[in-house]
Design a protein around this motif. Structure first.
Motif, PDB file in Angstrom:
ATOM      1  N   ASP A   1     -31.157   0.753 -26.736  1.00 49.15           N
ATOM      2  CA  ASP A   1     -31.943   0.533 -27.955  1.00 49.15           C
ATOM      3  C   ASP A   1     -32.654  -0.812 -27.944  1.00 49.15           C
ATOM      4  O   ASP A   1     -33.268  -1.210 -28.937  1.00 49.15           O
TER       5      ASP A   1
ATOM      6  N   ARG B   1     -35.320 -10.206 -38.154  1.00 48.46           N
ATOM      7  CA  ARG B   1     -34.477 -11.409 -38.218  1.00 48.46           C
ATOM      8  C   ARG B   1     -34.593 -12.175 -36.905  1.00 48.46           C
ATOM      9  O   ARG B   1     -34.381 -11.609 -35.837  1.00 48.46           O
TER      10      ARG B   1
ATOM     11  N   ARG C   1     -41.153   0.383 -29.920  1.00 48.01           N
ATOM     12  CA  ARG C   1     -40.998   1.092 -31.192  1.00 48.01           C
ATOM     13  C   ARG C   1     -41.497   0.210 -32.329  1.00 48.01           C
ATOM     14  O   ARG C   1     -41.377  -1.022 -32.271  1.00 48.01           O
ATOM     15  N   PRO C   2     -42.070   0.844 -33.369  1.00 47.77           N
ATOM     16  CA  PRO C   2     -42.658   0.022 -34.435  1.00 47.77           C
ATOM     17  C   PRO C   2     -41.666  -0.984 -35.017  1.00 47.77           C
ATOM     18  O   PRO C   2     -42.036  -2.124 -35.302  1.00 47.77           O
ATOM     19  N   ASP C   3     -40.414  -0.594 -35.149  1.00 46.15           N
ATOM     20  CA  ASP C   3     -39.500  -1.504 -35.828  1.00 46.15           C
ATOM     21  C   ASP C   3     -39.190  -2.750 -35.006  1.00 46.15           C
ATOM     22  O   ASP C   3     -38.927  -3.813 -35.557  1.00 46.15           O
TER      23      ASP C   3
ATOM     24  N   GLY D   1     -25.654  -6.866 -32.037  1.00 42.26           N
ATOM     25  CA  GLY D   1     -26.029  -5.491 -31.695  1.00 42.26           C
ATOM     26  C   GLY D   1     -27.297  -5.042 -32.385  1.00 42.26           C
ATOM     27  O   GLY D   1     -27.709  -3.899 -32.237  1.00 42.26           O
ATOM     28  N   THR D   2     -27.936  -5.938 -33.174  1.00 39.65           N
ATOM     29  CA  THR D   2     -29.183  -5.562 -33.844  1.00 39.65           C
ATOM     30  C   THR D   2     -30.291  -6.551 -33.485  1.00 39.65           C
ATOM     31  O   THR D   2     -31.292  -6.642 -34.172  1.00 39.65           O
TER      32      THR D   2
END
Ligand SMILES: Cc1cc2nc3c(=O)[nH]c(=O)nc-3n(C[C@H](O)[C@H](O)[C@H](O)COP(=O)(O)OP(=O)(O)OC[C@H]3O[C@@H](n4cnc5c(N)ncnc54)[C@H](O)[C@@H]3O)c2cc1C
Lengths: 904, 405
Positions: A615, A810, A801-803, A774-775
């Motif tokens: 991811d 952050r 990916r757009p995000d 993890g983010t």
């Protein structure tokens, strides 16, 4: 001898009295007794009252299916019917509810892991025959039986020579008594509980000879003390030589009770009548017993209070007695079979669920297979045992000869599920105090599934898990729903464990220190001797700081930091994970795993690398050394070493099997000492006589293989996690302590993980897992430079990916509290100035790392903040309940931003 | 004598035969399916609804979970939906007129490492700012709240503190499901058992109904609520969902006199425990690592969990395991649920609750009913759309605050 102990017979040792206490009163039994048989010998049949309705209850069974006679012994809730009597035993009757006490348990529990060719579960006639047939072929055979002695029902059968199988003669055969098979898992993985040992057995073939459990009968007041299973009465009389009653009525649906009657009569006990549900029981049996047989009838009620005094057969007939022995038929003990994913089917002739098909390599024999006559049990067991051995590669498959046994009969059963009478007194599950009335209420509520009825009424959820009440409940449900047979209703699922297993036995030795192995570095003893305070990092113990006399943690850390920045300091870095990556495709593999490239890294050089998950989120980081054309040494964070190795293996094995590359963990093989500070070069020069340590000769991010002044081979790398001039000395673990001492003798100040954290945070270096969660992408950390644009790697696609391209993600920033003495708590949330602090309060991010800095003379922090880089220079608030800390957003680098110090 | 459970109602539900068509068909009669049916009637007046269950109602994970209810999640999106659920839990016993033993006895999440502490503090701060009750306890306060926890510094991983959510707790799972089912049935919704969906009736990319073991059933909208088997079911419609199905086991002890006043969870010494109303200890831990649809797990997972239990609670040594079982949980890459539309018209999914969907049952029903009634997401489930795996807008409770259940 008490009046209740029969003058002769039994398998108890009359010369060995055993003293015990029950409910505070002293009694004497005999060696070979269970607590239950000893109580009966003392005329005690009544036990603790029922859990919910407080009704008097008595001993019902002689085995694991006991619903009533539960006792507390040393803090354990156990059935009195399986509890071996021993001197000094002290038991308290309990109404089905245990009580935990804080006394320490000193008993050690252990595990055994074994393989065998044939596992036979159950040491009754069928199991003995199977074990003999298998054992004599030389197959590794295990026979497990829950009781103290082998024999099963033969223990309650008169005149049978139990020594016939001669199992002791087979060297590869192991007999485990007092051992219950509790769990049956996939691929013939069977778990056996033997007192304080839990056996894990992997068997090529399994023979289940688990026997059958007799069913009670359901009628009003069937819970009165003195109502006992007929097979239990027989066992008490024949095996323990105790008489649970003197004047017995037998109620049955099948042939087995007739043998009980004969044995009772032979023991001098009066049998007043046999109540048989069948209109025409076999004439031979009726003639043989010679007592009144009331045919086509059923018991409908009992009289008495703390003891049965009479039984009712319909409204008109009442027979006085002090014991009612009941046999409602037999349930093959299909628990293990069902756990093995075997299917059961309902067999009308004997009114029971019997084994059908099973996907595992097992056979079911004897009563467990609804084969009830002794000769047939023996033959079936022997055949299965021989077959199992043969299939496992032993013997020709022919069964041995068997001892001759008298013929027995097993004609058709006639189950009685429901009789007239007060249904609120017709007990189905004695432990749960549930009755036919409860089941009627459940079906009336619209419930059709046995699982629903079980949950509505709680039938079958007690300690005996429905071993006695389960099938009668199904019979009642079938009648109430007008089903053609109980088979249409079906059973609930049988689940492990078969009998209760203590937590301590399951935990085994994995307690205390051994709960999770403690890993210590080669230098651990030195750290201890020098007063280190340790912290757990993964499984490792790492020095957190080394306080000197009179120093608190804060003072120690500030002192250690100062030493590293201004003088000479050293740290034990051995715990970092180390994985050797070898093979012609090693470089290509690392290129695909890391966000940055490694294929072209020069031999002798190091490079910091980052790993992302698919991811695109940061997963781990570390320095990678190129040792040779086809050989790299990667380092990981301490806590993630195993996860990274698994990650490498997973990708190589499942995605890129064509890559010629292999991984070996070498974490434990190396001891690593980081020598840090402006004084490190001078201090190390005499220790490394073969190396030119000058910046020109030994550049940053390179390494050298050399030999220390004491002759120990070492690999020295110029890497730095503090921004200071630093050398990392790697030696074989054997030499870790002596090398550490060698360096310590130069006067270097030892420092722990906390100082390491402060130093790296001053430089804005992140700690994966602390500053990431993890983010977080590498870009969020401001590390775009480490993400290659030219090659593919795990996680790369996610960056489009757009995000992951959002500007308000952050991002890692620095924070300087407005009051330089305020220390932001790690985990503090950050909000914009001016927002009202009434929930829900919009949060912008949180503080990931926060310290006092010796070099800065103030506090500082790292944080992840939404759109943080655009907020540099602004103030944010950290609301902390009763106070708020204000801090200014900064670049996440506080010390030597130009990197002038790393070359010394 | 032991605690007596409240008596169930005289009547729970009819056992109707399926009709040929419905406005809404819900596939899966677990907690989420039943709650959805109830809220379709309650909030949207839609009662022409069938819940299709292949086995017995609420016999899947609803019957197998360890009933922990809490809302102290880290991220705003999660906190919002779980807190909505918790508020519903607080009102439901009265609203549904069913005593399902909802007990707000407090949940402790223990911290055993400095990183656990950082994460715990972070979550407490976030919860408080989100209006979710949360406190940070030091080891002595942990001991005070739950006296049987071993907080001595000598154990392998000493307790360094804990988060506490006082309003969190447990409920009796079967009773919850039956409460929803009874009221849905009263509204005329058909709860159809022994009715397995075996395929979809479709016109191109438009779903028209379902094929079942009890015949075809047409519907305007179809909502999947099949938990661990969702990927199998979606597969029948040609949809691949980002789900991994794993066994998750749990176990109970014999009945014991009260010893454990609250719920304790630990991720580091991996186990969680409560003592149910009747007196049995109820405990669980992590998933079995392999993928499976078989509702059972491996014994070593249980052994590991018992060892962890004894580390935290030495007093449990002499308790006994009397039953273990497994359910199949559907885990998404970010450990958050998927609730909303699919690429196929009229077909909606509600899945991915993994190891922790019991606590969300009322809110899941609330937002899914909204979605099925209006064809659009409720604001609470908007962030939980399937698209987030394409856009990357994950709600990662896994990595962030690795707390499951
Ligand atoms: C051991 C364990 C412990 C847990 N502990 C907790 C906890 O403490 N707290 C918590 O919040 N959550 C917990 N969970 C998770 C929780 O149980 C689930 O997230 C939740 O129950 C899932 O929703 P559900 O109730 O609708 O699922 P289920 O009850 O599984 O419902 C799905 C239904 O769909 C049916 N179905 C499947 N395929 C078909 C088909 N083709 N046709 C018709 N019907 C079909 C199934 O039979 C099943 O009844 C736990 C889960 C397990 C397994």
């Amino acid at each position: 001898m008490t009046a209740h102990r029969l003058p002769n017979g039994g398998r108890v040792d009359r010369a060995a009295p055993v003293r015990f206490t029950y409910d505070g009163k002293r009694y004497t039994g005999l060696r070979g007794d269970t607590l239950a048989s000893a109580l009966i010998a003392n005329g005690v049949l009544e036990v603790a009252p029922s859990s919910y309705r407080g009704r008097p209850r008595g001993i019902v069974t002689a085995g694991v299916d006991e619903p009533n006679a539960l006792v507390l012994v040393d803090g354990s809730l156990l059935p009195a019917t399986t509890l071996e009597l021993h001197d000094g035993l002290s038991a308290t009757g309990r109404s089905g509810v245990g009580r935990l006490t804080d006394s320490t348990d000193s008993v050690r529990h252990d595990k055994r892991y074994v393989h065998c060719d044939v596992l036979v579960v159950g040491g009754g006639p069928a199991g003995l025959a199977a074990a003999q047939a298998a054992g004599r072929t030389g197959a590794r055979t295990i026979l497990a039986d829950e009781r103290t002695e082998l024999g099963g029902t033969l223990l309650a059968t008169k005149g049978f020579d139990l020594s016939w199988p001669g199992l002791a003669e087979f060297p590869e055969t192991r007999v485990l008594s007092r051992t219950t098979a509790v769990g049956y898992y996939d691929q013939n993985y069977v778990v056996l509980a033997q007192r304080n040992t839990l056996w894990h057995v992997r068997a090529k073939r399994v023979v289940l000879a688990t026997g059958a459990h007799e069913r009670p009968l359901v009628f009003a007041d069937n819970d009165r003390p003195g109502v006992m299973l007929a097979s239990a009465v027989r066992e008490y009389v024949n095996r323990y030589a105790v008489a649970p009653g003197q004047n017995v009525v037998l109620a049955t649906t099948n042939d087995s009770a007739y043998q009980v009657a004969l044995d009772l009569i032979a023991a001098g006990i009066t049998v007043s009548a046999i109540v048989d549900s069948r209109p025409e029981p076999p004439a031979a049996l009726v003639n043989q017993v010679g007592v009144e047989v009331i045919t086509g009838s059923a018991v409908t009620g009992t009289e008495g209070r703390h003891r049965v005094s009479a039984v009712h057969i319909g409204p008109d007939r009442s027979i006085p007695c002090d014991l009612l022995a009941v046999s409602g038929g037999w349930n093959p003990a299909v628990h293990m079979f069902s756990q093995a994913q075997g299917r059961v089917r309902y067999e009308e002739r004997i009114a029971a669920f019997v084994p059908d098909t099973c996907p595992q390599d097992l056979e079911v024999v004897g009563a467990a297979n609804a084969t009830y006559e002794l000769a047939a049990c023996l033959a079936e067991g022997a055949a299965a045992g021989a077959r199992a051995a043969h299939l496992a590669g032993f013997g020709g498959g022919t069964a041995p000869e068997l001892p001759p046994v008298p013929a027995e009969s097993d004609s058709a059963h006639r189950p009685v599920w429901m009789v007239e009478g007060d249904e609120t007194l017709q007990f189905i599950d004695l432990q749960r105090d549930s009755t036919v009335a409860d089941i009627r209420r459940a079906t009336g509520a619209g419930l059709r599934s046995v699982e629903h009825v079980k949950r509505y009424t709680t039938v079958g959820t007690g300690l005996d898990q429905g071993r006695t009440g389960g099938v009668p409940a199904i019979g009642v449900i079938a009648e109430l729903l007008g089903a053609s047979s109980p088979g249409e209703v079906g059973t609930t699922t049988y689940r492990p464990p078969y009998t209760p297993v203590s937590f301590a036995l399951l935990a085994g030795r994995d307690r205390g220190e051994l709960h999770d192995p403690i890993r210590r570095t080669a230098m651990h003893s030195w750290h201890v001797a020098h007063g280190a305070v340790f912290e757990d990092v993964g499984q490792w113990k790492r020095p957190h700081h080394y306080p000197r006399a009179g120093e608190d943690a804060q003072a120690a850390v500030l002192r250690e930091c100062t030493a590293a920045r201004t003088g000479l300091a050293m740290m034990d870095a051995s715990t970092l994970g180390k994985i050797e990556v070898q093979g012609p495709d090693a470089g290509e593999f690392l290129n695909r795993m890391y966000t940055n490239a490694f294929a072209k890294l020069a031999i002798g050089s190091c490079r910091y690398g980052m790993l992302c998950r698919a991811d695109g989120m940061v997963f781990d980081d570390g320095v990678v050394l190129r040792l040779a054309e086809d050989r790299y040494l990667t380092t990981t964070t301490t806590g993630n070493a195993a996860a990274v190795l698994d990650w490498f293996e997973e990708w190589q094995q499942t995605e890129w099997p064509e890559l010629r590359v292999r991984f070996t963990s070498v974490t434990e093989q190396w001891a690593t000492i980081a020598v840090v500070g402006p004084g490190s070069r001078a201090a190390l020069t005499p220790l490394l006589p073969d190396l030119d340590l000058s910046a020109a000769a030994f550049g940053f991010m390179t390494f050298r293989d050399t030999v220390l002044c004491n002759g120990v081979p070492a690999r020295v790398a110029r890497v730095s996690f503090s921004g200071e001039l630093a050398f990392e000395i790697n030696v074989a673990t054997w030499h870790g302590l002596s090398t550490w001492e060698l360096v310590a003798n130069t006067g270097a100040t030892p420092y722990g993980t906390e100082t390491m954290h402060v130093l790296r945070a001053e430089k804005g270096f992140v700690i994966v897992g602390q500053d990431t969660d993890g983010t977080v992408t590498p870009q969020d950390l401001g590390m775009d430079w480490i993400v290659s644009k030219r090659k593919d790697f795990v996680g790369r696609r996610s960056f489009s990916r757009p995000d992951t391209a959002r500007p308000d993600r952050r991002q890692l920033v620095g924070l300087l509290p407005v009051d330089p003495d305020d220390l932001l708590p790690e985990g503090a949330q950050l909000v914009a100035g001016g927002v009202p602090l009434t929930p829900p309060v919009p949060m912008l991010g949180h503080v990931t790392s926060s310290y006092r800095s010796a070099a800065l003379g103030r506090t500082f922090a790292l944080a992840l903040v939404a759109g943080g880089r655009d907020l540099i220079g602004r103030e944010l608030l950290a609301p902390l309940g009763n106070r708020v800390i204000t801090a200014t957003v900064t670049e996440p680098i506080f010390y030597d931003p130009e990197g002038t110090r790393r070359d010394g | 004598m032991s605690a007596v459970l409240p008596e169930h109602p005289e009547f729970l539900w009819r056992n109707p035969d399926p009709r040929r068509s419905y406005e809404v068909v819900i596939v899966g009669g677990g907690g989420h399916g039943l709650a959805t049916a109830y809220y379709l009637a309650r909030n949207h007046g839609i009662t022409n609804v069938a819940v299709l269950e292949r086995g017995w109602l609420a016999g899947g994970n609803m019957a197998r979970n360890t009933t922990i209810i809490r809302s102290n999640y880290l991220w705003d999106e999660s906190a919002a939906i779980y807190e909505h659920a918790l508020k519903q839990w607080e009102a439901l016993p009265e609203e549904l007129d069913y005593d399902f033993l909802f007990s707000q006895r407090g949940v402790l999440n223990l911290a055993h490492t400095p990183q656990d502490v950082r994460e715990g503090v972070r979550r407490v701060n976030a919860n408080q700012l989100n209006g979710v009750d949360a406190e940070w306890l030091n080891p002595d306060q942990v001991k005070e709240f739950c006296p049987i926890v071993d907080i001595s510094p000598g154990v392998r991983y000493p307790v360094l503190g804990a988060t506490l959510q006082p309003r969190a707790g447990i409920a009796k799972h079967d009773h919850v499901a039956w409460a929803f089912a009874r009221t849905a049935d009263e509204h005329g919704i058909d709860l159809i058992q022994d009715c397995e969906v075996t395929g979809f009736l479709r016109d191109g990319d438009k779903i028209l109904g379902v094929q079942t073991t009890r015949g075809p059933i047409m519907a305007d909208r179809i909502g999947l609520a099949a938990a661990g088997h969702t990927s199998v079911l979606a597969g029948l419609a040609g949809l691949r969902l980002p789900l991994q199905s794993h066994p998750l086991q749990a176990l109970v002890s014999e009945l014991l006199e009260p010893v454990h006043p609250c719920v304790v969870m630990s991720n580091h010494v991996h186990v969680y425990v409560s003592q149910a109303h009747k007196g049995e200890l109820v405990m669980g831990a992590g998933v079995d690592p392999y993928n499976s649809y078989a509702q059972r797990g491996s014994v070593h997972v249980i052994e590991r969990q018992m060892a962890a239990a004894l580390e935290l609670f030495p007093i449990f040594a002499r308790a006994h395991v009397i039953r273990t079982w497994g359910g199949i949980v559907d885990v998404t890459p970010d450990a958050s649920p998927i609730i909303g539309a699919t690429p196929l018209a009229n077909l909606f999914v509600n899945c991915g609750w993994g190891t922790g969907g019991f606590k969300a049952t009322p809110a899941s029903g609330w937002v899914y009913a909204h979605t099925l009634a209006t064809g659009r997401a409720h604001p609470l489930n908007e962030p939980f759309a399937l698209e987030r795996f394409t856009t990357g807008a994950l709600i990662d409770e896994h990595g962030a605050a690795a707390v499951a259940h």
